[in-house]
Design a protein around this motif. Structure first.
Motif, PDB file in Angstrom:
ATOM      1  N   SER A 198       9.043   7.859  -5.427  1.00  0.00           N
ATOM      2  CA  SER A 198       9.300   6.856  -6.449  1.00  0.00           C
ATOM      3  C   SER A 198       8.120   6.751  -7.406  1.00  0.00           C
ATOM      4  CB  SER A 198       9.575   5.491  -5.808  1.00  0.00           C
ATOM      5  OG  SER A 198       8.421   5.007  -5.161  1.00  0.00           O
ATOM      6  N   THR A 199       8.377   6.196  -8.591  1.00  0.00           N
ATOM      7  CA  THR A 199       7.330   6.025  -9.600  1.00  0.00           C
ATOM      8  C   THR A 199       6.260   5.048  -9.108  1.00  0.00           C
ATOM      9  OG1 THR A 199       8.888   6.467 -11.383  1.00  0.00           O
ATOM     10  CG2 THR A 199       6.883   5.282 -11.958  1.00  0.00           C
ATOM     11  N   VAL A 200       5.000   5.399  -9.325  1.00  0.00           N
ATOM     12  CA  VAL A 200       3.885   4.543  -8.910  1.00  0.00           C
ATOM     13  C   VAL A 200       3.550   3.579 -10.052  1.00  0.00           C
ATOM     14  CG1 VAL A 200       1.461   4.486  -8.216  1.00  0.00           C
ATOM     15  CG2 VAL A 200       2.970   6.282  -7.349  1.00  0.00           C
ATOM     16  N   THR A 201       3.433   2.286  -9.724  1.00  0.00           N
ATOM     17  CA  THR A 201       3.099   1.254 -10.691  1.00  0.00           C
ATOM     18  C   THR A 201       1.935   0.422 -10.157  1.00  0.00           C
ATOM     19  OG1 THR A 201       4.628  -0.340  -9.711  1.00  0.00           O
ATOM     20  CG2 THR A 201       5.523   1.127 -11.410  1.00  0.00           C
ATOM     21  N   ASN A 202       1.531  -0.591 -10.911  1.00  0.00           N
ATOM     22  CA  ASN A 202       0.464  -1.487 -10.458  1.00  0.00           C
ATOM     23  C   ASN A 202       0.796  -2.121  -9.116  1.00  0.00           C
ATOM     24  OD1 ASN A 202       0.385  -1.356 -13.505  1.00  0.00           O
ATOM     25  ND2 ASN A 202      -1.556  -2.402 -13.132  1.00  0.00           N
ATOM     26  N   GLY A 203       2.069  -2.496  -8.928  1.00  0.00           N
ATOM     27  CA  GLY A 203       2.468  -3.165  -7.706  1.00  0.00           C
ATOM     28  C   GLY A 203       2.822  -2.241  -6.570  1.00  0.00           C
ATOM     29  N   HIS A 204       2.847  -0.962  -6.825  1.00  0.00           N
ATOM     30  CA  HIS A 204       3.146   0.036  -5.792  1.00  0.00           C
ATOM     31  C   HIS A 204       1.972   0.111  -4.824  1.00  0.00           C
ATOM     32  CE1 HIS A 204       3.856   4.027  -4.061  1.00  0.00           C
ATOM     33  NE2 HIS A 204       5.084   3.978  -4.553  1.00  0.00           N
ATOM     34  N   PRO A 205       2.241   0.326  -3.521  1.00  0.00           N
ATOM     35  CA  PRO A 205       1.140   0.410  -2.548  1.00  0.00           C
ATOM     36  C   PRO A 205       0.085   1.456  -2.883  1.00  0.00           C
ATOM     37  CG  PRO A 205       3.218   0.149  -1.418  1.00  0.00           C
ATOM     38  CD  PRO A 205       3.560   0.348  -2.867  1.00  0.00           C
ATOM     39  N   LEU A 206       0.473   2.540  -3.603  1.00  0.00           N
ATOM     40  CA  LEU A 206      -0.522   3.527  -4.011  1.00  0.00           C
ATOM     41  C   LEU A 206      -1.235   3.136  -5.300  1.00  0.00           C
ATOM     42  CD1 LEU A 206       1.119   7.016  -3.301  1.00  0.00           C
ATOM     43  CD2 LEU A 206      -0.588   5.803  -1.958  1.00  0.00           C
ATOM     44  N   GLY A 207      -0.753   2.083  -5.965  1.00  0.00           N
ATOM     45  CA  GLY A 207      -1.323   1.665  -7.237  1.00  0.00           C
ATOM     46  C   GLY A 207      -2.835   1.490  -7.218  1.00  0.00           C
ATOM     47  N   PRO A 208      -3.393   0.763  -6.230  1.00  0.00           N
ATOM     48  CA  PRO A 208      -4.849   0.574  -6.199  1.00  0.00           C
ATOM     49  C   PRO A 208      -5.634   1.866  -5.958  1.00  0.00           C
ATOM     50  CG  PRO A 208      -3.733  -1.103  -4.893  1.00  0.00           C
ATOM     51  CD  PRO A 208      -2.709  -0.076  -5.245  1.00  0.00           C
ATOM     52  N   SER A 209      -4.946   2.930  -5.540  1.00  0.00           N
ATOM     53  CA  SER A 209      -5.632   4.201  -5.271  1.00  0.00           C
ATOM     54  C   SER A 209      -5.742   5.078  -6.500  1.00  0.00           C
ATOM     55  CB  SER A 209      -4.884   4.971  -4.171  1.00  0.00           C
ATOM     56  OG  SER A 209      -4.800   4.231  -2.987  1.00  0.00           O
ATOM     57  N   ILE A 210      -5.075   4.689  -7.598  1.00  0.00           N
ATOM     58  CA  ILE A 210      -5.025   5.544  -8.779  1.00  0.00           C
ATOM     59  C   ILE A 210      -6.253   5.296  -9.659  1.00  0.00           C
ATOM     60  CG2 ILE A 210      -3.635   6.257 -10.746  1.00  0.00           C
ATOM     61  CD1 ILE A 210      -2.368   6.654  -7.948  1.00  0.00           C
ATOM     62  N   PRO A 211      -7.028   6.333  -9.969  1.00  0.00           N
ATOM     63  CA  PRO A 211      -8.169   6.171 -10.886  1.00  0.00           C
ATOM     64  C   PRO A 211      -7.683   5.948 -12.307  1.00  0.00           C
ATOM     65  CG  PRO A 211      -7.923   8.469 -10.224  1.00  0.00           C
ATOM     66  CD  PRO A 211      -6.911   7.702  -9.448  1.00  0.00           C
ATOM     67  N   LEU A 212      -8.075   4.826 -12.899  1.00  0.00           N
ATOM     68  CA  LEU A 212      -7.593   4.447 -14.224  1.00  0.00           C
ATOM     69  C   LEU A 212      -8.761   4.279 -15.194  1.00  0.00           C
ATOM     70  CD1 LEU A 212      -5.024   1.716 -13.079  1.00  0.00           C
ATOM     71  CD2 LEU A 212      -4.503   4.088 -13.714  1.00  0.00           C
ATOM     72  N   ASN A 213      -8.407   4.165 -16.463  1.00  0.00           N
ATOM     73  CA  ASN A 213      -9.392   3.874 -17.511  1.00  0.00           C
ATOM     74  C   ASN A 213     -10.551   4.862 -17.526  1.00  0.00           C
ATOM     75  OD1 ASN A 213      -7.915   1.518 -18.249  1.00  0.00           O
ATOM     76  ND2 ASN A 213      -8.839   0.436 -16.503  1.00  0.00           N
ATOM     77  N   GLY A 214     -10.217   6.142 -17.463  1.00  0.00           N
ATOM     78  CA  GLY A 214     -11.223   7.185 -17.572  1.00  0.00           C
ATOM     79  C   GLY A 214     -11.901   7.563 -16.279  1.00  0.00           C
ATOM     80  N   LYS A 215     -11.608   6.869 -15.187  1.00  0.00           N
ATOM     81  CA  LYS A 215     -12.209   7.212 -13.906  1.00  0.00           C
ATOM     82  C   LYS A 215     -11.576   8.492 -13.367  1.00  0.00           C
ATOM     83  CE  LYS A 215     -13.369   2.466 -12.568  1.00  0.00           C
ATOM     84  NZ  LYS A 215     -13.161   1.400 -11.554  1.00  0.00           N
ATOM     85  N   ARG A 216     -12.378   9.323 -12.711  1.00  0.00           N
ATOM     86  CA  ARG A 216     -11.880  10.581 -12.176  1.00  0.00           C
ATOM     87  C   ARG A 216     -11.486  10.474 -10.705  1.00  0.00           C
ATOM     88  NH1 ARG A 216     -13.072  15.198 -14.944  1.00  0.00           N
ATOM     89  NH2 ARG A 216     -11.467  16.056 -13.569  1.00  0.00           N
ATOM     90  N   MET A 217     -12.112   9.553  -9.971  1.00  0.00           N
ATOM     91  CA  MET A 217     -11.823   9.441  -8.544  1.00  0.00           C
ATOM     92  C   MET A 217     -11.703   7.975  -8.153  1.00  0.00           C
ATOM     93  SD  MET A 217     -14.246  12.357  -6.807  1.00  0.00           S
ATOM     94  CE  MET A 217     -13.420  12.127  -5.217  1.00  0.00           C
ATOM     95  N   SER A 218     -11.052   7.747  -7.010  1.00  0.00           N
ATOM     96  CA  SER A 218     -10.951   6.396  -6.460  1.00  0.00           C
ATOM     97  C   SER A 218     -11.379   6.438  -5.002  1.00  0.00           C
ATOM     98  CB  SER A 218      -9.518   5.877  -6.568  1.00  0.00           C
ATOM     99  OG  SER A 218      -8.630   6.702  -5.827  1.00  0.00           O
ATOM    100  N   PRO A 219     -11.937   5.339  -4.492  1.00  0.00           N
ATOM    101  CA  PRO A 219     -12.371   5.311  -3.084  1.00  0.00           C
ATOM    102  C   PRO A 219     -11.190   5.233  -2.134  1.00  0.00           C
ATOM    103  CG  PRO A 219     -12.632   3.154  -4.091  1.00  0.00           C
ATOM    104  CD  PRO A 219     -12.224   4.090  -5.200  1.00  0.00           C
ATOM    105  N   ASN A 220     -11.481   5.415  -0.834  1.00  0.00           N
ATOM    106  CA  ASN A 220     -10.442   5.326   0.185  1.00  0.00           C
ATOM    107  C   ASN A 220      -9.729   3.979   0.132  1.00  0.00           C
ATOM    108  OD1 ASN A 220     -11.368   7.787   0.954  1.00  0.00           O
ATOM    109  ND2 ASN A 220     -12.214   7.135   2.907  1.00  0.00           N
ATOM    110  N   LYS A 221      -8.429   4.013   0.301  1.00  0.00           N
ATOM    111  CA  LYS A 221      -7.632   2.803   0.337  1.00  0.00           C
ATOM    112  C   LYS A 221      -6.742   2.854   1.575  1.00  0.00           C
ATOM    113  CE  LYS A 221      -5.489  -0.933  -1.114  1.00  0.00           C
ATOM    114  NZ  LYS A 221      -6.157  -2.256  -1.185  1.00  0.00           N
ATOM    115  N   GLU A 222      -6.811   1.821   2.396  1.00  0.00           N
ATOM    116  CA  GLU A 222      -5.983   1.779   3.602  1.00  0.00           C
ATOM    117  C   GLU A 222      -4.610   1.203   3.264  1.00  0.00           C
ATOM    118  OE1 GLU A 222      -6.744  -0.842   7.211  1.00  0.00           O
ATOM    119  OE2 GLU A 222      -7.466   1.122   7.898  1.00  0.00           O
ATOM    120  N   ILE A 223      -3.568   1.945   3.635  1.00  0.00           N
ATOM    121  CA  ILE A 223      -2.189   1.509   3.401  1.00  0.00           C
ATOM    122  C   ILE A 223      -1.404   1.662   4.701  1.00  0.00           C
ATOM    123  CG2 ILE A 223      -2.247   2.147   0.954  1.00  0.00           C
ATOM    124  CD1 ILE A 223      -0.654   4.657   1.684  1.00  0.00           C
TER     125      ILE A 223
END
Length: 268
Positions: A198-223
């Motif tokens: 499914s499409t990933v959005t802000n409210g999607h559980p993977l949302g906080p894992s997505i690097p945004l606003n020019g960031k290249r990586m995101s830290p570990n996120k427990e889901i």
């Protein structure tokens, strides 16, 4: 390419006009590899044994494109048939042509990643997103091809979710479409891969894992994901923005939830 006795030409643009010249000259004695958008990126000519790489092909893909075309020219059942077809001006049936393309892809992957050598090196290190990133540079593969190989040969229960670049709304929310999901065999046994599509959005559980606003990586996120039996399992997600796509690496850490941690189960 030298071992395959193939000459590489990389200063041409494989546009419609040039391709028409080769088709007129060689009929079915050529093969092509295309991008996701249908743009021809590489071409193999059977009789003269040369490979043309479009000079505008994405640099990370060029090693794979070369080896894909080398597969057509190296595997005996393909190279001999293409030469015969060149002389009699016949074409392959679509199902055989598709099979030959898949075989060339496997050939390219095996040569690029040196058979078992990549797996032995990759899995001798602690699991994490930086391992395939580092090995992509070492082995010359694209990030996607390397992540795919890393996951598919991995002893851990893991997968990589490949996302399109985020599209931002005026309110700051984003959406990122899922391009594909690649799973290890053990992950596929535990999870239904369709639930990850499914499409990933802000409210999607993977949302906080997505690097945004020019960031290249995101830290570990427990889901928490729901397995085929509808039981909750803890996973770790981390992501890397390649600028072409976003790769989200997910590793299962076991059943249940940890004491003191309240995380809703994922329903993708």
């Amino acid at each position: 390419m030298a071992a395959a006795k193939l000459t590489v030409i990389d200063d041409e643009v494989l546009n419609e006009s040039l391709l028409r010249q080769f088709v007129t000259k060689a009929k079915a004695g050529i093969t092509t590899i295309k991008s996701a958008l249908g743009k021809v990126l590489g071409l193999f000519e059977a009789n003269d044994r040369f490979v043309i790489i479009d000079r505008n092909a994405p640099k990370p893909r060029i090693p794979f494109i070369k080896l894909h075309e080398a597969g057509h020219g190296t595997m005996p059942h393909q190279s001999k048939l293409y030469r015969i077809m060149n002389d009699c001006e016949k074409t392959l049936e679509s199902d055989i042509a598709d099979l030959f393309e898949r075989e060339a892809n496997v050939f390219a992957s095996e040569v690029l990643f040196q058979g078992e050598r990549f797996s032995e090196e990759a899995h001798s290190q602690n699991f994490g997103i930086k391992v395939p990133m580092m090995l992509a540079k070492k082995y010359g593969g694209s990030n996607y091809a390397t992540f795919r190989r890393y996951v598919m040969t991995n002893p851990h229960v893991c997968c990589v979710v490949v996302l399109e670049q985020p599209v931002y709304a005026q309110d700051g929310d984003f959406t990122a479409d899922v391009r594909r999901v690649v799973m290890s065999k053990s992950f596929e046994r535990i999870y239904d891969g369709k639930v990850l599509c499914s499409t990933v959005t802000n409210g999607h559980p993977l949302g906080p894992s997505i690097p945004l606003n020019g960031k290249r990586m995101s830290p570990n996120k427990e889901i928490v994901l729901m397995d085929r039996n509808r039981d909750k399992r803890i996973c770790i997600a981390e992501a890397f923005n390649t600028t072409y796509q976003i790769l989200v690496l997910i590793r299962d850490t076991g059943p249940g939830t940890r004491p003191g941690i309240m995380i809703p189960a994922v329903s993708f």
